[in-house]
Structures are given as C-alpha cells and as structure tokens.
Write a protein that holds these residues in place. Sequence first.
Motif, PDB file in Angstrom:
ATOM      1  N   ALA A   1       9.273  -4.854   3.918  1.00 57.12           N
ATOM      2  CA  ALA A   1      10.319  -4.476   4.875  1.00 57.12           C
ATOM      3  C   ALA A   1      11.573  -5.322   4.689  1.00 57.12           C
ATOM      4  N   SER A   2      11.393  -6.611   4.389  1.00 55.97           N
ATOM      5  CA  SER A   2      12.551  -7.489   4.190  1.00 55.97           C
ATOM      6  C   SER A   2      13.349  -7.105   2.957  1.00 55.97           C
ATOM      7  N   LEU A   3      12.695  -6.428   2.009  1.00 54.54           N
ATOM      8  CA  LEU A   3      13.375  -5.978   0.799  1.00 54.54           C
ATOM      9  C   LEU A   3      13.932  -4.564   0.947  1.00 54.54           C
ATOM     10  N   GLY A   4      13.773  -4.012   2.166  1.00 58.65           N
ATOM     11  CA  GLY A   4      14.308  -2.685   2.425  1.00 58.65           C
ATOM     12  C   GLY A   4      13.360  -1.550   2.133  1.00 58.65           C
ATOM     13  N   GLY A   5      12.115  -1.858   1.842  1.00 59.59           N
ATOM     14  CA  GLY A   5      11.126  -0.832   1.537  1.00 59.59           C
ATOM     15  C   GLY A   5      10.359  -0.401   2.766  1.00 59.59           C
ATOM     16  N   GLN A   6       9.479   0.568   2.572  1.00 55.35           N
ATOM     17  CA  GLN A   6       8.648   1.079   3.661  1.00 55.35           C
ATOM     18  C   GLN A   6       7.243   0.514   3.539  1.00 55.35           C
ATOM     19  N   GLY A   7       6.681   0.110   4.664  1.00 55.88           N
ATOM     20  CA  GLY A   7       5.360  -0.487   4.669  1.00 55.88           C
ATOM     21  C   GLY A   7       4.297   0.441   4.107  1.00 55.88           C
ATOM     22  N   VAL A   8       3.226  -0.169   3.596  1.00 52.68           N
ATOM     23  CA  VAL A   8       2.127   0.576   2.970  1.00 52.68           C
ATOM     24  C   VAL A   8       0.878   0.446   3.834  1.00 52.68           C
ATOM     25  N   ASP A   9       0.171   1.536   4.017  1.00 49.44           N
ATOM     26  CA  ASP A   9      -1.124   1.491   4.707  1.00 49.44           C
ATOM     27  C   ASP A   9      -2.197   1.082   3.694  1.00 49.44           C
ATOM     28  N   TRP A  10      -2.262  -0.206   3.434  1.00 47.31           N
ATOM     29  CA  TRP A  10      -3.087  -0.718   2.332  1.00 47.31           C
ATOM     30  C   TRP A  10      -4.544  -0.280   2.437  1.00 47.31           C
ATOM     31  N   LEU A  11      -5.138  -0.434   3.607  1.00 46.85           N
ATOM     32  CA  LEU A  11      -6.560  -0.156   3.779  1.00 46.85           C
ATOM     33  C   LEU A  11      -6.832   1.188   4.442  1.00 46.85           C
ATOM     34  N   LEU A  12      -5.784   1.900   4.828  1.00 51.51           N
ATOM     35  CA  LEU A  12      -5.949   3.165   5.534  1.00 51.51           C
ATOM     36  C   LEU A  12      -5.594   4.373   4.676  1.00 51.51           C
TER      37      LEU A  12
ATOM     38  N   PRO B   1      -6.146   6.428   1.250  1.00 46.88           N
ATOM     39  CA  PRO B   1      -7.094   6.520   0.122  1.00 46.88           C
ATOM     40  C   PRO B   1      -6.477   6.153  -1.224  1.00 46.88           C
ATOM     41  N   LYS B   2      -5.160   6.323  -1.368  1.00 41.85           N
ATOM     42  CA  LYS B   2      -4.506   5.997  -2.631  1.00 41.85           C
ATOM     43  C   LYS B   2      -4.385   4.487  -2.843  1.00 41.85           C
ATOM     44  N   TRP B   3      -4.383   3.722  -1.750  1.00 39.23           N
ATOM     45  CA  TRP B   3      -4.172   2.285  -1.837  1.00 39.23           C
ATOM     46  C   TRP B   3      -5.411   1.458  -1.524  1.00 39.23           C
ATOM     47  N   ALA B   4      -6.402   2.066  -0.873  1.00 43.94           N
ATOM     48  CA  ALA B   4      -7.542   1.285  -0.374  1.00 43.94           C
ATOM     49  C   ALA B   4      -8.329   0.612  -1.496  1.00 43.94           C
ATOM     50  N   LEU B   5      -8.658   1.370  -2.533  1.00 39.86           N
ATOM     51  CA  LEU B   5      -9.435   0.792  -3.630  1.00 39.86           C
ATOM     52  C   LEU B   5      -8.643  -0.291  -4.352  1.00 39.86           C
ATOM     53  N   LEU B   6      -7.357  -0.066  -4.518  1.00 42.62           N
ATOM     54  CA  LEU B   6      -6.505  -1.075  -5.145  1.00 42.62           C
ATOM     55  C   LEU B   6      -6.442  -2.339  -4.295  1.00 42.62           C
ATOM     56  N   SER B   7      -6.407  -2.171  -2.973  1.00 43.27           N
ATOM     57  CA  SER B   7      -6.362  -3.322  -2.067  1.00 43.27           C
ATOM     58  C   SER B   7      -7.644  -4.147  -2.168  1.00 43.27           C
ATOM     59  N   VAL B   8      -8.789  -3.465  -2.185  1.00 50.76           N
ATOM     60  CA  VAL B   8     -10.069  -4.171  -2.334  1.00 50.76           C
ATOM     61  C   VAL B   8     -10.127  -4.855  -3.696  1.00 50.76           C
ATOM     62  N   SER B   9      -9.568  -4.210  -4.712  1.00 51.90           N
ATOM     63  CA  SER B   9      -9.551  -4.799  -6.060  1.00 51.90           C
ATOM     64  C   SER B   9      -8.712  -6.072  -6.090  1.00 51.90           C
TER      65      SER B   9
ATOM     66  N   LEU C   1     -13.579  -4.995   4.756  1.00 50.50           N
ATOM     67  CA  LEU C   1     -12.231  -4.438   4.701  1.00 50.50           C
ATOM     68  C   LEU C   1     -12.172  -2.947   5.027  1.00 50.50           C
ATOM     69  N   THR C   2     -13.090  -2.162   4.469  1.00 53.94           N
ATOM     70  CA  THR C   2     -12.938  -0.699   4.572  1.00 53.94           C
ATOM     71  C   THR C   2     -14.184   0.044   5.011  1.00 53.94           C
ATOM     72  N   GLN C   3     -15.366  -0.583   4.936  1.00 45.14           N
ATOM     73  CA  GLN C   3     -16.632   0.099   5.218  1.00 45.14           C
ATOM     74  C   GLN C   3     -16.788   1.372   4.381  1.00 45.14           C
ATOM     75  N   GLY C   4     -16.306   1.333   3.165  1.00 45.48           N
ATOM     76  CA  GLY C   4     -16.448   2.461   2.259  1.00 45.48           C
ATOM     77  C   GLY C   4     -15.374   3.515   2.379  1.00 45.48           C
ATOM     78  N   GLY C   5     -14.534   3.452   3.371  1.00 43.23           N
ATOM     79  CA  GLY C   5     -13.476   4.447   3.578  1.00 43.23           C
ATOM     80  C   GLY C   5     -12.170   3.979   2.996  1.00 43.23           C
ATOM     81  N   PRO C   6     -11.075   4.677   3.280  1.00 47.18           N
ATOM     82  CA  PRO C   6     -11.043   5.998   3.936  1.00 47.18           C
ATOM     83  C   PRO C   6     -11.392   7.116   2.956  1.00 47.18           C
ATOM     84  N   SER C   7     -12.021   8.158   3.482  1.00 39.54           N
ATOM     85  CA  SER C   7     -12.444   9.315   2.675  1.00 39.54           C
ATOM     86  C   SER C   7     -13.317   8.897   1.508  1.00 39.54           C
ATOM     87  N   GLU C   8     -14.155   7.851   1.722  1.00 34.31           N
ATOM     88  CA  GLU C   8     -15.108   7.349   0.729  1.00 34.31           C
ATOM     89  C   GLU C   8     -14.427   6.868  -0.556  1.00 34.31           C
TER      90      GLU C   8
END
Length: 303
Positions: A150-161, A163-171, A245-252
């Motif tokens: 946000a400080s760089l002017g970007g939009q926040g990411v739903d890291w753990l919510l 599905p496109k970012w959750a696995l990367l976040s756990v990684s 972090l995720t309990q296997g989600g979101p969307s497995e």
Amino acid sequence: MLDNVVKKKKGIWQQSLNWRTALLYLLPSLILFSVFLFYPMGKTLYLSFFLTDRQGEANVFVGLENYLYLLESEAFLKSIKATILFVLYTVPTGIIISLFLALLANEKLKGIGFFRTIFASTMGISVAASSVVWLFLFHPSVGFLNKIIASLGGQGVDWLLDPKWALLSVSITTIWMNIGFTFLIILGGIQNIDEHLYESAKIDGAGYFYQLRRITIPMLSPTLFFVITVSLINAFQTFGQVDILTQGGPSESTNLIVYSIYREAFVNYQFGTASAQSIFLFLCILVVTILQFKFGEKKVHYQ
C-alpha cells in the motif's frame, strides 16, 4: 584330518558367536524400529485394503478399491498437483537462497559471525511459532506485507484467502523456515573445502566466479546432494504450516498430501483411504529418492 575338523568347528562356533554378539548390539535399534517404523508401516499397508470404523479397526476387505477410489478422486488429484507445485516452489528456491547466504557468510569480514547467527536462526524456531508469525505478516488488513504494498501505491493481496496466492504464501513460509538448516549444512561444506585449491587458482589468475564454478560447486556437490535429498523428503512431508495457515484451503489449493491424509483419517474417519494415501506418499518419496540417487549422484565429486 582331525585337526582340520576341530578347526572347522571352532570357526563355525566363532562365527555363530559373532552373529549373536552383533544381534545383541543391534537389538535396541531393532526394537525401536519395529515399534515405531515396521509395525506402523505394516499396519498402514494392512488397513489400506479395508474399510474401517471410527476407531480405525478393519471391517470390510475391499482389496484395491481404496487405491482405485483415490485415482478417481478429484480432491486427491488436486492434492497431488498442489504437492508437486509446492515441492517445485520450495526446494530449488530454498537451496539457491541458502547457497547464496552461505557464500556470503563464508567471507572473512568483521562481524560476519553475527550474520551467520541471523541466517541460521530460523532453525531454532518451531513450525507453530513460525507459522503464527507469518499468519500476521499475511493478514489482509493489518499485515506488514500489505502495508508495504500500500505504501508503494499498490493494492493489497489476499495472501491466504486467494487460491492463486495461498500455495505461494505457504511456500514462502516454508522456505524461510528451512533456510536455517540448509544454510548451516552448506556453510559447513564450503568451510571444509581445501584452501590450497583456491590459492592455486588465484596464482593462475582465476576470478571469483571461475573458482565458484570450477572449485566450490564441484567440491560442494556431496553436501548439495544431501541437502537436495533431505529437502525433497521434507517438502513431501509438510504439514504444520499448512494446518495453521490455511487448513488446506482455499478451494483445496494448499491441500498437500500429508494434510489430505490427516483430514481423511482424523476428520472424516476414513482410515482405509487415508492409509492408501500414506502408501502412495511413501511410494512417491521412494521413487523420487531412487531417481535422485540414480541420476543426481553421478554428478557428485567426493574428492
């Protein structure tokens, strides 16, 4: 003739005594392996051919139906895909970062011991504590990462919510957690390389990157081989950070095989299919390890 017979009997008796002595020394290890490895493995294989009750007792023999069910299960296929992606995300990246940090920490600079301690510090933090720290970092509203974005002017990411970012976040969490161990092992391997090799290379006018490619990496290959093998096995067995972090989600999307086994056994109480998944995971790790030894060890230079 009689002397030869007596000597032969003494030899047989001595050999038998040696065997009994060896077994006596091995007995504690054999008992431990039998109780904590061989029996659970046999029990898991046995249950994989049965339907079980809620207590995990075998009820109905179904043969290979549990395995056939897994191959047709969309959830299990997603779990396999997530596990493969997770391994690809974490193992190469973690080893490359650890190698880079080890090369930095090997430099003879003032105060480098402090940085070695910092780089290795993640090894002393439990999975639960590390996961909780990253849980706050990934928080969508108050998390430190989204505040930086946000400080760089970007939009926040739903890291753990998302599905496109959750696995990367756990990684990312897993890479951070494992860097301490791999860093220490690689640093130890670098420090065991004979300094005379570098001195001879410098006399011949070899630069840093030439030394890295021709001396450091080849001489470090046994250490890298060990680290890669252990990292692959650990990646396939990841559980704690997924559960917190995720309990296997979101969307497995983060439903790795080990977490899938846990849910099937202790949430759904389907111990038969959970055992089948365990056998499948064992075979996957076995095949990967065999391939690693077959093809990876050829590039290892022990001298």
